[in-house]
Scaffold this active site. Structure first.
Site, PDB file in Angstrom:
ATOM      1  N   MET A   1      94.965  16.654  79.203  1.00 29.26           N
ATOM      2  CA  MET A   1      95.577  17.828  78.594  1.00 29.26           C
ATOM      3  C   MET A   1      96.907  18.110  79.275  1.00 29.26           C
ATOM      4  O   MET A   1      96.956  18.344  80.484  1.00 29.26           O
ATOM      5  CB  MET A   1      94.660  19.050  78.752  1.00 29.26           C
ATOM      6  CG  MET A   1      93.345  18.943  78.019  1.00 29.26           C
ATOM      7  SD  MET A   1      92.371  20.476  78.187  1.00 29.26           S
ATOM      8  CE  MET A   1      91.863  20.355  79.895  1.00 29.26           C
TER       9      MET A   1
ATOM     10  N   GLY B   1      97.564  22.171  82.783  1.00 31.50           N
ATOM     11  CA  GLY B   1      97.533  20.713  82.800  1.00 31.50           C
ATOM     12  C   GLY B   1      96.321  20.167  83.523  1.00 31.50           C
ATOM     13  O   GLY B   1      96.087  20.496  84.671  1.00 31.50           O
ATOM     14  N   SER B   2      95.518  19.326  82.872  1.00 29.47           N
ATOM     15  CA  SER B   2      94.269  18.910  83.486  1.00 29.47           C
ATOM     16  C   SER B   2      93.612  17.788  82.695  1.00 29.47           C
ATOM     17  O   SER B   2      94.237  17.145  81.862  1.00 29.47           O
ATOM     18  CB  SER B   2      93.331  20.111  83.601  1.00 29.47           C
ATOM     19  OG  SER B   2      93.371  20.865  82.410  1.00 29.47           O
ATOM     20  N   ARG B   3      92.298  17.599  82.935  1.00 29.41           N
ATOM     21  CA  ARG B   3      91.578  16.467  82.340  1.00 29.41           C
ATOM     22  C   ARG B   3      90.112  16.839  82.142  1.00 29.41           C
ATOM     23  O   ARG B   3      89.523  17.562  82.948  1.00 29.41           O
ATOM     24  CB  ARG B   3      91.711  15.276  83.287  1.00 29.41           C
ATOM     25  CG  ARG B   3      90.765  14.112  83.068  1.00 29.41           C
ATOM     26  CD  ARG B   3      91.047  13.066  84.119  1.00 29.41           C
ATOM     27  NE  ARG B   3      90.177  11.898  83.986  1.00 29.41           N
ATOM     28  CZ  ARG B   3      90.543  10.673  84.323  1.00 29.41           C
ATOM     29  NH1 ARG B   3      91.750  10.438  84.814  1.00 29.41           N
ATOM     30  NH2 ARG B   3      89.706   9.660  84.188  1.00 29.41           N
TER      31      ARG B   3
END
Length: 219
Positions: free
Chosen positions: A99, A187-189
């Site tokens: 993301m 912002g990430s996963r």
């Protein structure tokens, strides 16, 4: 669960209002002290608008197929393949979704299931596109058990910028497919671990829509 039927996630309000207050204060200083402060007022306003954009919380049309596993996050598929899931030590099909700051960051339940276990791990903050992030970054995960008895693991992974994971779901909770269960800031996963034998429905580089894109069909 929080953020049901709200256009902006509740976690975004402090950022939105904070930047807005800065904008107002800077505008007043620009009026009475020096025009330079108007530039800071504009910056504060832009950051407030960006916060509204980042924490947006749109409605989604979730597929009803009970065997369909739905994407828990908006983003792009950056990994797909068999691995040994670190928490359960079981071989599973792993799909990782990246993301960016421009994606919706609300996370949704991938299927209707019971949270039978949850875990939190402190860690580093590698760029989440680095595969080391799955093992070494800060993360919040949960093990889900479908009505069929099959188990999945969903892990929120913090990244280089994202350093605040929010998860409302607790062990023992019953989740409904597509329901909002958390978010990660900036912002990430998301790593989704599916039982071996699941028919994978996405490919590397494919964009996903949380609550709508079918990642796979359970065996």
């Amino acid at each position: 669960m929080r953020n049901t039927n709200t256009p902006v996630a509740a976690e975004g309000y402090p950022f939105i209002l904070g930047f807005l207050v800065v904008a107002v204060v800077m505008a007043l200083l620009g009026t009475y002290l020096h025009p330079f402060f108007f530039a800071l007022a504009i910056l504060g306003l832009l950051l407030s608008l960006f916060s509204i954009f980042f924490f947006r919380n749109p409605e989604r049309n979730t597929p009803t197929d009970e065997n369909a596993v739905i994407a828990p996050a908006d983003g792009v598929v950056i990994f797909s393949g068999k691995v040994v899931e670190p928490h359960t030590k079981v071989e599973m099909e792993k799909i990782s979704i990246f993301m960016s700051v421009f994606n919706v960051h609300i996370n949704r339940a991938p299927l209707s299931a019971k949270v039978v276990d949850s875990f939190y791990t402190k860690g580093k903050f590698y760029d989440v596109r680095d595969e080391r992030a799955s093992f070494e970054n800060e993360q919040q995960g949960m093990v889900l058990e479908a009505p069929s008895g099959l188990k999945l693991v969903v892990v929120q992974v913090a990244g280089l910028i994202a350093r605040r994971i929010v998860c409302y779901a607790k062990t023992g909770d019953m989740l409904t497919r597509g329901r909002r269960y958390g978010l990660i800031r900036f912002g990430s996963r998301l790593d989704v671990f599916l039982p071996v034998g699941t028919r994978i429905n996405v490919s590397m580089g494919q964009k996903t829509v949380a609550g709508e894109t079918v990642l796979g069909i359970l065996p």
